[in-house]
Design a protein around this motif. Structure first.
Motif, PDB file in Angstrom:
ATOM      1  N   TRP A 172      -3.610  -8.528   5.180  1.00 26.71           N
ATOM      2  CA  TRP A 172      -4.880  -8.788   4.521  1.00 26.71           C
ATOM      3  C   TRP A 172      -5.968  -8.052   5.301  1.00 26.71           C
ATOM      4  N   MET A 173      -6.896  -7.435   4.578  1.00 26.30           N
ATOM      5  CA  MET A 173      -7.978  -6.700   5.235  1.00 26.30           C
ATOM      6  C   MET A 173      -9.206  -6.690   4.332  1.00 26.30           C
ATOM      7  N   PRO A 174     -10.379  -6.432   4.897  1.00 25.77           N
ATOM      8  CA  PRO A 174     -11.586  -6.388   4.064  1.00 25.77           C
ATOM      9  C   PRO A 174     -11.625  -5.136   3.197  1.00 25.77           C
ATOM     10  N   GLY A 176     -12.439  -1.677   1.871  1.00 26.96           N
ATOM     11  CA  GLY A 176     -12.856  -0.455   2.537  1.00 26.96           C
ATOM     12  C   GLY A 176     -12.359  -0.304   3.961  1.00 26.96           C
ATOM     13  N   HIS A 177     -11.449  -1.152   4.396  1.00 25.75           N
ATOM     14  CA  HIS A 177     -10.897  -1.031   5.749  1.00 25.75           C
ATOM     15  C   HIS A 177     -10.176   0.302   5.908  1.00 25.75           C
ATOM     16  N   ALA A 178     -10.173   0.829   7.135  1.00 32.47           N
ATOM     17  CA  ALA A 178      -9.572   2.144   7.398  1.00 32.47           C
ATOM     18  C   ALA A 178      -8.105   2.205   7.006  1.00 32.47           C
ATOM     19  N   LEU A 179      -7.379   1.088   7.128  1.00 36.84           N
ATOM     20  CA  LEU A 179      -5.949   1.094   6.813  1.00 36.84           C
ATOM     21  C   LEU A 179      -5.672   0.991   5.311  1.00 36.84           C
ATOM     22  N   SER A 180      -6.674   0.651   4.519  1.00 38.38           N
ATOM     23  CA  SER A 180      -6.434   0.425   3.089  1.00 38.38           C
ATOM     24  C   SER A 180      -6.051   1.703   2.355  1.00 38.38           C
ATOM     25  N   GLY A 181      -6.409   2.855   2.906  1.00 35.44           N
ATOM     26  CA  GLY A 181      -6.072   4.117   2.259  1.00 35.44           C
ATOM     27  C   GLY A 181      -4.764   4.728   2.713  1.00 35.44           C
ATOM     28  N   ALA A 182      -4.096   4.093   3.687  1.00 37.08           N
ATOM     29  CA  ALA A 182      -2.841   4.639   4.206  1.00 37.08           C
ATOM     30  C   ALA A 182      -1.697   4.424   3.228  1.00 37.08           C
ATOM     31  N   ASP A 183      -0.832   5.435   3.098  1.00 37.46           N
ATOM     32  CA  ASP A 183       0.339   5.296   2.236  1.00 37.46           C
ATOM     33  C   ASP A 183       1.336   4.306   2.822  1.00 37.46           C
ATOM     34  N   ILE A 184       1.495   4.349   4.143  1.00 39.16           N
ATOM     35  CA  ILE A 184       2.422   3.448   4.829  1.00 39.16           C
ATOM     36  C   ILE A 184       1.697   2.819   6.010  1.00 39.16           C
ATOM     37  N   ILE A 185       1.711   1.504   6.078  1.00 36.76           N
ATOM     38  CA  ILE A 185       1.123   0.783   7.204  1.00 36.76           C
ATOM     39  C   ILE A 185       2.273   0.210   8.034  1.00 36.76           C
ATOM     40  N   SER A 186       2.267   0.487   9.312  1.00 39.59           N
ATOM     41  CA  SER A 186       3.316  -0.020  10.193  1.00 39.59           C
ATOM     42  C   SER A 186       2.760  -1.127  11.081  1.00 39.59           C
ATOM     43  N   ILE A 187       3.665  -1.856  11.697  1.00 44.28           N
ATOM     44  CA  ILE A 187       3.259  -2.894  12.641  1.00 44.28           C
ATOM     45  C   ILE A 187       2.447  -2.284  13.777  1.00 44.28           C
ATOM     46  N   GLY A 188       2.823  -1.067  14.186  1.00 43.56           N
ATOM     47  CA  GLY A 188       2.092  -0.392  15.253  1.00 43.56           C
ATOM     48  C   GLY A 188       0.635  -0.151  14.911  1.00 43.56           C
ATOM     49  N   ASP A 189       0.355   0.114  13.625  1.00 47.19           N
ATOM     50  CA  ASP A 189      -1.027   0.329  13.188  1.00 47.19           C
ATOM     51  C   ASP A 189      -1.871  -0.936  13.340  1.00 47.19           C
ATOM     52  N   ILE A 190      -1.205  -2.086  13.243  1.00 48.71           N
ATOM     53  CA  ILE A 190      -1.915  -3.364  13.277  1.00 48.71           C
ATOM     54  C   ILE A 190      -2.136  -3.851  14.710  1.00 48.71           C
ATOM     55  N   SER A 260      -4.896  -6.384   0.069  1.00 52.54           N
ATOM     56  CA  SER A 260      -3.570  -6.767   0.557  1.00 52.54           C
ATOM     57  C   SER A 260      -2.639  -5.572   0.447  1.00 52.54           C
ATOM     58  N   ARG A 261      -1.880  -5.297   1.513  1.00 52.81           N
ATOM     59  CA  ARG A 261      -0.992  -4.137   1.530  1.00 52.81           C
ATOM     60  C   ARG A 261       0.363  -4.499   2.150  1.00 52.81           C
ATOM     61  N   ASP A 262       1.402  -3.793   1.674  1.00 49.13           N
ATOM     62  CA  ASP A 262       2.724  -3.926   2.282  1.00 49.13           C
ATOM     63  C   ASP A 262       2.723  -3.293   3.667  1.00 49.13           C
ATOM     64  N   VAL A 263       3.570  -3.821   4.536  1.00 50.31           N
ATOM     65  CA  VAL A 263       3.731  -3.281   5.888  1.00 50.31           C
ATOM     66  C   VAL A 263       5.187  -2.878   6.059  1.00 50.31           C
ATOM     67  N   SER A 264       5.418  -1.650   6.563  1.00 53.62           N
ATOM     68  CA  SER A 264       6.783  -1.176   6.734  1.00 53.62           C
ATOM     69  C   SER A 264       7.436  -1.872   7.929  1.00 53.62           C
ATOM     70  N   GLY A 265       8.747  -1.902   7.925  1.00 56.98           N
ATOM     71  CA  GLY A 265       9.469  -2.506   9.033  1.00 56.98           C
ATOM     72  C   GLY A 265      10.130  -3.809   8.605  1.00 56.98           C
ATOM     73  N   SER A 266      10.780  -4.442   9.553  1.00 60.30           N
ATOM     74  CA  SER A 266      11.528  -5.674   9.278  1.00 60.30           C
ATOM     75  C   SER A 266      10.622  -6.891   9.449  1.00 60.30           C
ATOM     76  N   LEU A 267       9.843  -7.184   8.425  1.00 61.23           N
ATOM     77  CA  LEU A 267       8.991  -8.357   8.459  1.00 61.23           C
ATOM     78  C   LEU A 267       9.764  -9.569   7.958  1.00 61.23           C
ATOM     79  N   PRO A 268       9.475 -10.732   8.517  1.00 61.74           N
ATOM     80  CA  PRO A 268      10.161 -11.934   8.044  1.00 61.74           C
ATOM     81  C   PRO A 268       9.664 -12.325   6.660  1.00 61.74           C
ATOM     82  N   VAL A 269      10.344 -13.255   6.031  1.00 61.73           N
ATOM     83  CA  VAL A 269       9.879 -13.835   4.786  1.00 61.73           C
ATOM     84  C   VAL A 269       9.740 -15.341   4.995  1.00 61.73           C
TER      85      VAL A 269
END
Length: 303
Positions: A172-174, A176-190, A260-269
């Protein structure tokens, strides 16, 4: 022209799937049927229910307001059909329910409303507490059924569970956040972002485990037990949040937009389900409650 039950089913499916193609696939119908039904529904209501973009659909603010009504209407129709399968004599009894904080307002409220409509003669008492304590009450026979996060259920030998909903974590982000335009968001970005941490159920534990896996110490800007507080803080730019999609809404109480954006990697459910004591003779009221929950899950799967 008044809208139809079929249009509501198509709209709810599109809202849940996030695209016309996936909704059509889920409903086993053509994409054109879904598109036409939504256009007719928007024309009848005089509002836009979706923002269209190349990757699918986003539900508008008005769309989210109507989605609650549409879901309730479909549940009421299911309840109306169900009444013909219930005996003429009013069912009576007592139901003792438990619920965890995360799911109290997002799963139990609609489920409990349906149960009350179907079995108005049953006396219901409910308690909200953490999962460990609810397990203790179930094993001790103080509760009949609990609706709770089951992905971290401790005593699976003494308890039986059935999954109602599975929800993935998203960022979740506000607006216009910088990460909202990324094609892939990783845990490292967060890892370097200030985090708004929800401290109910297993949320904080899971988020900390994710970040520690990449060797990052989370920068926690705020801890809270309130999902609404998380929304307000994220929407105003105080930080980002990793939370299950189950509790996502695109607007804060103040009317600010939340992305709201998906995050790559093995996230829990997060698995939400019903839990009861294994091998126990459940009272009829509890068996009826489980039946209502199972039918509601089936409705969601068909939509």
């Amino acid at each position: 022209m008044a809208f139809t039950i079929r249009q509501l089913q198509f709209f709810v499916a599109a809202a849940e799937q996030g695209s016309v193609s996936r909704a059509a696939q889920t409903l086993s119908i053509s994409q054109s049927s879904v598109t036409e039904a939504i256009k007719d529904l928007e024309s009848d209501l005089g509002v836009e229910l979706f923002d269209r973009h190349p990757r699918g659909l986003n539900v508008t603010h008005k769309g989210h307001q109507f989605l609650r009504h549409a879901t309730k209407i479909l549940a009421d129709v299911s309840d109306a059909r169900r009444t013909f399968h219930i005996g003429q004599e009013m069912v009576r009894g007592r139901l003792q329910l438990g619920v965890t904080s995360l799911v109290a307002g997002y799963v139990l409220s609609d489920l409990l409303a349906r149960y009350r409509r179907a079995y108005p003669g049953v006396e219901i008492s409910a308690i909200e507490d953490n999962g460990d304590y609810l397990e203790h009450l179930l094993i001790g026979g103080k509760l009949d059924v609990a609706v709770m996060v089951t992905s971290n259920l401790r005593d699976r030998t003494a308890l039986q569970s059935e999954i109602l909903e599975v929800s993935a974590y998203r960022l979740w982000m506000p607006l216009g956040h910088a990460l909202s335009g990324a094609d892939i968001i990783s845990i490292g970005d967060i890892a370097t972002e200030p985090l708004i941490m929800l401290t109910v159920d297993e949320i904080e534990e899971n988020t900390g485990r994710l970040l520690s896996a990449i060797g990052a110490k989370p920068h926690i800007a705020f801890r809270t037990r309130s999902v609404e507080a998380v929304r307000s803080l994220v929407a105003t730019g105080a930080g980002v949040a990793l939370l299950p999609d189950l509790v996502y809404r695109p607007w804060s109480l103040e009317g600010d937009r939340i992305e709201s954006r998906d995050v790559s990697g093995s996230l829990p459910v997060v698995q939400v389900g019903m839990v009861w004591r294994r091998g126990s003779g459940l009272p009829q009221a509890a068996r009826d409650f489980i039946g209502i929950a199972q039918s509601q899950r089936t409705i969601r799967q068909r939509q």
